[in-house]
Design a protein around this motif. Sequence first.
Motif, short mmCIF file in Angstrom:
data_model
loop_
_atom_site.label_atom_id
_atom_site.label_comp_id
_atom_site.label_asym_id
_atom_site.label_seq_id
_atom_site.Cartn_x
_atom_site.Cartn_y
_atom_site.Cartn_z
N ALA A 95 11.11 -15.78 4.25
CA ALA A 95 9.84 -15.32 3.98
C ALA A 95 9.39 -14.46 4.99
N ALA A 96 9.82 -15.24 6.27
CA ALA A 96 9.34 -14.43 7.48
C ALA A 96 10.06 -13.17 7.71
N LEU A 97 11.39 -13.36 7.42
CA LEU A 97 12.04 -12.22 7.39
C LEU A 97 11.50 -10.89 6.53
N LEU A 98 11.32 -11.49 5.19
CA LEU A 98 10.92 -10.52 4.18
C LEU A 98 9.56 -9.73 4.62
N GLU B 243 6.59 -5.35 6.15
CA GLU B 243 5.42 -4.98 6.65
C GLU B 243 5.85 -3.75 7.50
N ALA B 244 6.93 -3.53 7.96
CA ALA B 244 7.39 -2.52 8.91
C ALA B 244 7.42 -1.10 7.94
N LEU B 245 7.97 -1.41 6.76
CA LEU B 245 7.86 -0.42 5.81
C LEU B 245 6.70 0.14 5.46
N GLN C 256 1.82 -4.85 -4.21
CA GLN C 256 0.93 -4.23 -4.53
C GLN C 256 0.11 -3.26 -3.41
N GLN C 257 0.10 -3.69 -2.25
CA GLN C 257 -0.44 -2.93 -1.24
C GLN C 257 0.49 -1.68 -1.02
N VAL C 258 1.78 -1.93 -1.18
CA VAL C 258 2.58 -0.75 -1.11
C VAL C 258 2.34 0.47 -2.20
N ALA C 259 2.32 -0.28 -3.30
CA ALA C 259 2.03 0.79 -4.60
C ALA C 259 0.71 1.27 -4.36
N GLU C 260 -0.36 0.42 -3.83
CA GLU C 260 -1.81 1.32 -3.98
C GLU C 260 -1.57 2.60 -2.68
#
Lengths: 211, 211
Positions: free
Chosen positions: B84-87, B92-94, B151-155
């Motif tokens: 999870a931390a890796l993901l 978050e970088a992206l 979701q945040q990415v999509a928004e």
Amino acid sequence: MNASNRSYSQLAYPIAMTAIPHAPRKQARQARARATQTAIIEAAARILEGNGRDGLTTNRVADRAGVSIGSLYQYFPNKEAIVAALLRREREALLSRIREISAAANDPMAAVSALVDAAMEHQFARPKLALELEYLEASLGIEAEAAELSQQVAEEILAVVRMLKPEADLCIARDAVAICKAIANSAALSGEAEQAKISARLHKAVLGYLR
Amino acid sequence: MNASNRSYSQLAYPIAMTAIPHAPRKQARQARARATQTAIIEAAARILEGNGRDGLTTNRVADRAGVSIGSLYQYFPNKEAIVAALLRREREALLSRIREISAAANDPMAAVSALVDAAMEHQFARPKLALELEYLEASLGIEAEAAELSQQVAEEILAVVRMLKPEADLCIARDAVAICKAIANSAALSGEAEQAKISARLHKAVLGYLR
DNA sequence: GTCTATATAGAGATAGAC
DNA sequence: GTCTATCTCTATATAGAC
């Protein structure tokens, strides 16, 4: 794939009546064996849908298929073989559908459109299963065979795509397949259910790409 | 995420000299702790790249990170937490890259194009890792959080896409992301290396879809 | 040829010394 | 706060009765 598929059906039955009771029994056993195999494969499919790939254990598969774990290992040498058989079943179904469309193709646009529909129907018939199999495929140890089936799919698609776009290469075909899978999966994952809406977007994406 | 991130740095140091040796020691320990955490996460990343998700065992991660298994469990409660931390790190970088582009966006076409480039760079920086994480995400038990990041990415994407296509909805944004991932993954899997060629196809696919 | 019982192995996770 | 040793659990796969 499995060693027990010998062709008893090709035995020439002697006229002697003693042979008659044997024939059905042997046939019946073959049929039963196939049924058991099928049951195991389908059990694996349902477990993938219900419990995901982490829930797929041989014991559970045997249980769900209604056979003992010992019997399961009479039909499949290991767990991978079960998944491989399932993957083959699904992929071959799709491939033969694609070949039908390809063979009957007249109008290029209509043919591509039919392919897109076919892909979507396949993906939506059992979305969770399709997704899980895609994940499992990578860790199967049958990469060669899986790659070959993908190759065949791509080539078949390419034949149709070339009607629309003669300069297309295999990459284009693979991209088209990837786009179909991706949108269908993403829609399924985020809980969309309106197939018509998804289908419209899929057509747009693929045709937009090939334009 | 971890309980040891207390803000020692905000301590007001008393003038007494006795305080001075403590401050760096605490700071040093903090820094070391963070370094160990990072080492564990990066070890997991490298194992995913080299051995795949089936090779990702806690013992191996500890080994590769240069710590004992006992220490590993001091930093992470279980294996899932590491993944999870890796993901989170990757996503978050992206996401922050996407936000930069979104914030600086003037010309709609250029902005969308920049997003596509960013997605592709992200995917190709460590293709195997990106792929494995995508597979793992589904079985993480942090679906809620993962879904929120998506979701945040999509928004964020949607905001940019709307500049080009005002009637677009979240589905469209998700589709665009799915298309990027799919083509990049498929290209990576089939061994393509020419980024320029792939990039051209990606742009075509996304812009074709949004047209 | 199908079952039950079990061998074997490897994973995740913990205890306790230092 | 880090290590070693180890517990426990569960999965695959097999052996041997019937």
